[in-house]
Motif scaffolding. Structure first.
Motif, PDB file in Angstrom:
ATOM      1  N   LYS A  73       0.828  -1.204   0.000  1.00 29.67           N
ATOM      2  CA  LYS A  73       0.000   0.000   0.000  1.00 29.67           C
ATOM      3  C   LYS A  73       0.864   1.256   0.000  1.00 29.67           C
ATOM      4  O   LYS A  73       0.516   2.262  -0.624  1.00 29.67           O
ATOM      5  CB  LYS A  73      -0.939  -0.009   1.201  1.00 29.67           C
ATOM      6  N   LYS A  74       2.000   1.207   0.673  1.00 28.86           N
ATOM      7  CA  LYS A  74       2.916   2.355   0.647  1.00 28.86           C
ATOM      8  C   LYS A  74       3.430   2.577  -0.768  1.00 28.86           C
ATOM      9  O   LYS A  74       3.548   3.734  -1.223  1.00 28.86           O
ATOM     10  CB  LYS A  74       4.087   2.122   1.614  1.00 28.86           C
ATOM     11  N   GLN A  75       3.754   1.508  -1.467  1.00 35.97           N
ATOM     12  CA  GLN A  75       4.195   1.632  -2.856  1.00 35.97           C
ATOM     13  C   GLN A  75       3.115   2.283  -3.715  1.00 35.97           C
ATOM     14  O   GLN A  75       3.398   3.183  -4.526  1.00 35.97           O
ATOM     15  CB  GLN A  75       4.539   0.253  -3.420  1.00 35.97           C
ATOM     16  N   ILE A  76       1.893   1.818  -3.543  1.00 34.01           N
ATOM     17  CA  ILE A  76       0.771   2.357  -4.321  1.00 34.01           C
ATOM     18  C   ILE A  76       0.576   3.830  -4.032  1.00 34.01           C
ATOM     19  O   ILE A  76       0.392   4.655  -4.940  1.00 34.01           O
ATOM     20  CB  ILE A  76      -0.514   1.561  -4.022  1.00 34.01           C
ATOM     21  N   LEU A  77       0.632   4.206  -2.763  1.00 35.58           N
ATOM     22  CA  LEU A  77       0.450   5.610  -2.385  1.00 35.58           C
ATOM     23  C   LEU A  77       1.555   6.491  -2.967  1.00 35.58           C
ATOM     24  O   LEU A  77       1.303   7.630  -3.386  1.00 35.58           O
ATOM     25  CB  LEU A  77       0.415   5.745  -0.865  1.00 35.58           C
TER      26      LEU A  77
ATOM     27  N   LEU B   5      -0.999  10.780   0.720  1.00 40.13           N
ATOM     28  CA  LEU B   5      -0.028  11.849   0.498  1.00 40.13           C
ATOM     29  C   LEU B   5      -0.603  12.918  -0.409  1.00 40.13           C
ATOM     30  O   LEU B   5      -1.433  12.636  -1.273  1.00 40.13           O
ATOM     31  CB  LEU B   5       1.245  11.282  -0.156  1.00 40.13           C
ATOM     32  N   ASP B   6      -0.131  14.143  -0.224  1.00 37.81           N
ATOM     33  CA  ASP B   6      -0.501  15.206  -1.154  1.00 37.81           C
ATOM     34  C   ASP B   6       0.154  14.932  -2.505  1.00 37.81           C
ATOM     35  O   ASP B   6       1.290  14.433  -2.555  1.00 37.81           O
ATOM     36  CB  ASP B   6      -0.025  16.566  -0.642  1.00 37.81           C
ATOM     37  N   PRO B   7      -0.533  15.237  -3.608  1.00 36.28           N
ATOM     38  CA  PRO B   7       0.075  15.026  -4.929  1.00 36.28           C
ATOM     39  C   PRO B   7       1.348  15.847  -5.084  1.00 36.28           C
ATOM     40  O   PRO B   7       1.483  16.932  -4.517  1.00 36.28           O
ATOM     41  CB  PRO B   7      -1.011  15.514  -5.907  1.00 36.28           C
ATOM     42  N   ALA B   8       2.292  15.312  -5.839  1.00 34.71           N
ATOM     43  CA  ALA B   8       3.532  16.042  -6.093  1.00 34.71           C
ATOM     44  C   ALA B   8       3.242  17.249  -6.965  1.00 34.71           C
ATOM     45  O   ALA B   8       2.395  17.210  -7.851  1.00 34.71           O
ATOM     46  CB  ALA B   8       4.540  15.125  -6.788  1.00 34.71           C
ATOM     47  N   LYS B   9       3.921  18.358  -6.684  1.00 38.25           N
ATOM     48  CA  LYS B   9       3.855  19.528  -7.550  1.00 38.25           C
ATOM     49  C   LYS B   9       4.957  19.350  -8.598  1.00 38.25           C
ATOM     50  O   LYS B   9       6.139  19.419  -8.285  1.00 38.25           O
ATOM     51  CB  LYS B   9       4.070  20.808  -6.746  1.00 38.25           C
TER      52      LYS B   9
END
Length: 326
Positions: A278-282, A318-322
């Motif tokens: 799940k960490k990988q997916i996130l 997690l917040d999406p990467a900018k």
């Protein structure tokens, strides 16, 4: 850290300033008769004798931006005097607040800053251990309980073990003790005690016991990561898992001294089944991969990705990467 925490050991962090590390070692060699409640051997007197000179000498080597983050440094008030003024409990909280402020506002990850953080962590360990230190002969709250038994965190979470909680003034551990037997555990908290009042096995204990290896693993990762926030430190062996821990901890304000909170965070990850998959997916989601792309990247079915995503609590997302070079 160089050692595990127990009633006879004061951990000294790797990289701690040599003068302070040596003083802490001398402190531990001599602290056996001392405690915060002893009249003949008050532990603040030993702090004054051994730790004050070491802290003062180390402070003279520091840049001005660091001095405001050591209690008393640069003010003419000794480290031990601050302890006398506020008490050991409050001193630990004060030190944690000052360390957190330094990491958030001043830390440049230089060699000086890394040594400074390790030294502050070691001083926090010393004050915390001094607060827990029991007299050579002691009882717990005028009971037959032995105050020399290890008193600290529950093996499975960040709550105090029953004995430590009771010694600190809480009556919660003995609520069900109708026969006044006071069989309080020095290893487990009320929630994780092995047996219920009915003498049946506690399901929470058995569940935590089965997952203790995963709990220890998550705690180690979180502790390593928050010790050096600027780079990935989880050392899981998987770049996506390491990346997840790194970005997740950036959203936290925890420091290594926040042991109770770190232990509870690890417990939450285990109980809510935040697996490495799940960490990988996130982490891939954060990089804007869709579910089909994630499935191909990880070599699993898209339905497995969808099911995993649906089961992940919001607090772990997690917040999406900018996308500006990240």
């Amino acid at each position: 850290m160089v050692d595990m925490k127990n009633e006879q050991t004061i951990p000294i962090w790797d990289g701690c300033a040599p003068t302070v590390a040596e003083a802490i070692g001398q402190f531990q060699d001599r602290w056996q008769p001392y405690s915060k409640t002893a009249k003949r051997y008050p532990i603040t007197r030993l702090v004054e004798e051994l730790i004050d000179p070491a802290v003062a000498a180390y402070s003279t080597t520091l840049p001005m931006r660091c001095l405001g983050h050591i209690p008393g440094a640069g003010t003419g008030v000794a480290f031990s005097e601050i302890i006398r003024l506020v008490g050991l409990d409050a001193m630990v909280r004060l030190q944690r607040q000052l360390l957190r402020a330094f990491v958030l506002t001043e830390d440049q990850q230089s060699a000086v800053d890394q040594q400074f953080i390790a030294t502050l962590e070691s001083l926090i360990e010393l004050v915390g251990a001094s607060n827990r230190k029991q007299p050579a002969k002691s009882q717990v709250r005028n009971t037959r309980l032995n105050g020399q038994r290890l008193q600290g965190f529950c093996r499975f979470c960040g709550e105090l073990a029953e004995l430590a909680s009771f010694a600190g003034g809480s009556d919660a551990p003995k609520v069900d003790d109708v026969d006044e037997k006071l069989r309080l555990s020095n290893l487990y908290c009320v929630a994780h005690r092995p047996k219920l009042p009915s003498e049946a096995w506690n399901p929470a204990y058995r569940k935590a016991k089965r997952a203790v290896a995963q709990f220890d693993l998550e705690l180690a990762r979180l502790s390593r990561q928050c010790a050096v926030r600027g780079t990935s430190q989880a050392k899981s062996g998987d770049v996506l898992v390491d990346g997840y821990i790194f970005h997740y901890m950036l959203g936290q304000t925890l420091q290594p001294a926040d042991e109770a909170e770190l232990r509870n965070q690890a417990r939450l990850m285990v109980d809510l089944k935040l697996s490495d998959r799940k960490k990988q997916i996130l982490m891939l989601q954060r990089s804007a991969f869709n579910q089909s792309e994630i499935a191909r990247r990880l070599g699993i079915e898209r339905q497995a990705v969808s099911k995993a995503v649906a089961s992940i609590p919001e607090i772990f997302r997690l917040d999406p990467a900018k996308h500006s070079g990240q």
